[in-house]
Design an enzyme around this catalytic site. Structure first.
Site, mmCIF file in Angstrom:
data_model
loop_
_atom_site.group_PDB
_atom_site.id
_atom_site.type_symbol
_atom_site.label_atom_id
_atom_site.label_comp_id
_atom_site.label_asym_id
_atom_site.label_seq_id
_atom_site.Cartn_x
_atom_site.Cartn_y
_atom_site.Cartn_z
ATOM 1 C CE1 TYR A 267 -3.193 -2.436 5.557
ATOM 2 C CE2 TYR A 267 -3.397 0.051 5.300
ATOM 3 C CZ TYR A 267 -3.312 -1.083 4.824
ATOM 4 O OH TYR A 267 -3.265 -1.580 3.304
ATOM 5 C CE LYS B 255 0.415 -4.507 3.050
ATOM 6 N NZ LYS B 255 -0.023 -6.040 2.525
ATOM 7 C CB THR C 298 -0.826 0.210 1.251
ATOM 8 O OG1 THR C 298 -1.663 1.306 1.251
ATOM 9 C CG2 THR C 298 -0.104 -0.100 2.544
ATOM 10 C CG ASP C 299 -1.191 5.057 -1.087
ATOM 11 O OD1 ASP C 299 -1.823 4.303 -0.061
ATOM 12 O OD2 ASP C 299 -1.887 5.916 -1.717
ATOM 13 C CD GLU C 300 -3.394 3.737 4.618
ATOM 14 O OE1 GLU C 300 -3.272 3.949 5.523
ATOM 15 O OE2 GLU C 300 -4.545 3.125 3.897
#
Length: 356
Positions: free
Chosen positions: A159, A163, A133-135
């Site tokens: 979260y 990741k 993810t970009d997060e």
């Protein structure tokens, strides 16, 4: 030839499996634990299709993963399985550490043992594709350029931290053990089969029910929105031609503020399913912002375009219209998800034992 997909009954994973089998006859072994967000009904169209074998199981179960690798001899693992909802990670981070960190570690170790025993030609063609993810990159200021693959990691939620940890494990297993990995970091996905706790499906189902449309804070949080089948095509491109050990960002080139997303959904519903009580925008309700809410994400997807020729096929305007129309046409699916009845679908269609 076969691929092993983890998390293939979730939102993105099930869309990927459907997309893969629309464009290829290469079989898929689909490993999913069927937690709350895993819905085998998403894959109902594949019932009886010999190209798709579903196995209910946990990616932390090393014995099961070893068994599947030995039995099916996949040429690639495409790893979607993850806990992915930021709000849930704030209230219960433990599940995110277990699935996203321990689960990825377990898969990497199983893949390393399996890959190490392959013949040289099979060893050279094997891939471990990690979907992220970009997060992991943190939050951008309004004037910042979009996230590139070289951005430092600055995760801000349990979260995204989990990741980020999984991304680092994948990188380390490549550099230490030479495991042939590729990683993709995507922006916010939307489209069919999205569990209705996420922004776009939540707005659609709440609006149709006449319920408030909750918007965090001032609604000016910006995300880059990627239609899910575009994400699937990007993954296929990286799996086919991505350089081993590299990361590729997959984005939609569609930065939108949350409040604008909600207003767009309302306008489409006003057009496609008008409410006699008035415009759906009357239901917009601002609520207290969540802790540590990142202000802006945006993906620079030039690397995947430059190296692999990939660009999204959908604009936000075409993708969001398709999404709203899908939810309007699949209200029975939504009702079963909201009631929890979708869980019964597995035993009704497949019988109780799915651990084969």
């Amino acid at each position: 030839m076969t691929i092993l997909v983890t998390g293939g009954a979730g939102f993105i994973g099930s869309n990927f499996v459907l997309d893969w089998l629309r464009s290829s006859d290469e079989p898929v072994v689909n490993l999913d634990a069927l937690t709350y967000a895993g819905n085998l009904e998403n894959l109902a169209s594949l019932q009886g299709d010999a190209r798709h074998q579903f196995v209910q199981g946990d990616i932390c179960d090393r014995a099961l993963v070893d068994q599947l690798l030995t039995q099916h001899r996949p040429r690639a693992i495409v790893h979607f399985a993850a806990e992915s909802h930021v709000d849930r990670s704030i209230h219960g981070p433990g599940a995110f550490m277990r699935t996203n960190v321990e689960g990825t570690f377990t898969l990497l170790e199983a893949a390393r043992a399996y890959w190490g025993a392959l013949a040289e030609d099979a060893k050279a063609s094997f891939r471990f594709h990690h979907v992220s993810t970009d997060e992991v990159y943190g939050s951008l200021k309004p004037e910042d350029p979009p996230f590139a693959e070289t951005n430092p990691y600055e995760p801000n939620s349990p979260y995204s931290a989990s990741k980020a940890a999984s991304d680092h494990l994948v990188r380390a297993w490549h550099h230490t053990y030479a495991l042939p990995v590729v990683t993709t970091n995507c922006s916010n996905n939307y489209g069919p089969y999205h569990f209705p706790e996420k922004l776009i499906p939540l707005m659609i189902v709440n609006a149709l029910a006449g319920k408030p449309l909750p918007v965090y804070g001032d609604g000016q949080q910006i995300r880059d929105w990627l239609y899910v089948t575009d994400h699937c095509s990007g993954i296929r491109a990286v799996l086919a031609g991505g350089r081993v050990g590299e990361t590729y960002n997959i984005g939609g080139w569609n930065e939108q503020a949350n409040i604008d997303i909600v207003r767009t959904v309302c306008a489409l519903l006003d057009e496609l399913r008008p409410d006699a009580a008035g415009p759906y925008s009357r239901l917009i309700t601002y609520v207290k912002d969540r802790p540590g809410h990142d202000r802006r994400y945006a993906i620079d997807a030039r690397k995947i375009e430059r190296e692999l020729g990939w660009r999204p096929a959908e604009t936000f305007e075409t993708g969001i219209r398709k999404t709203v129309q899908w939810y309007l046409s699949n209200e029975a699916w939504v009702a079963r998800v909201q009631s929890g009845a979708y869980r019964d679908w597995v035993s009704q269609q497949y019988g109780a034992d799915q651990s084969r």
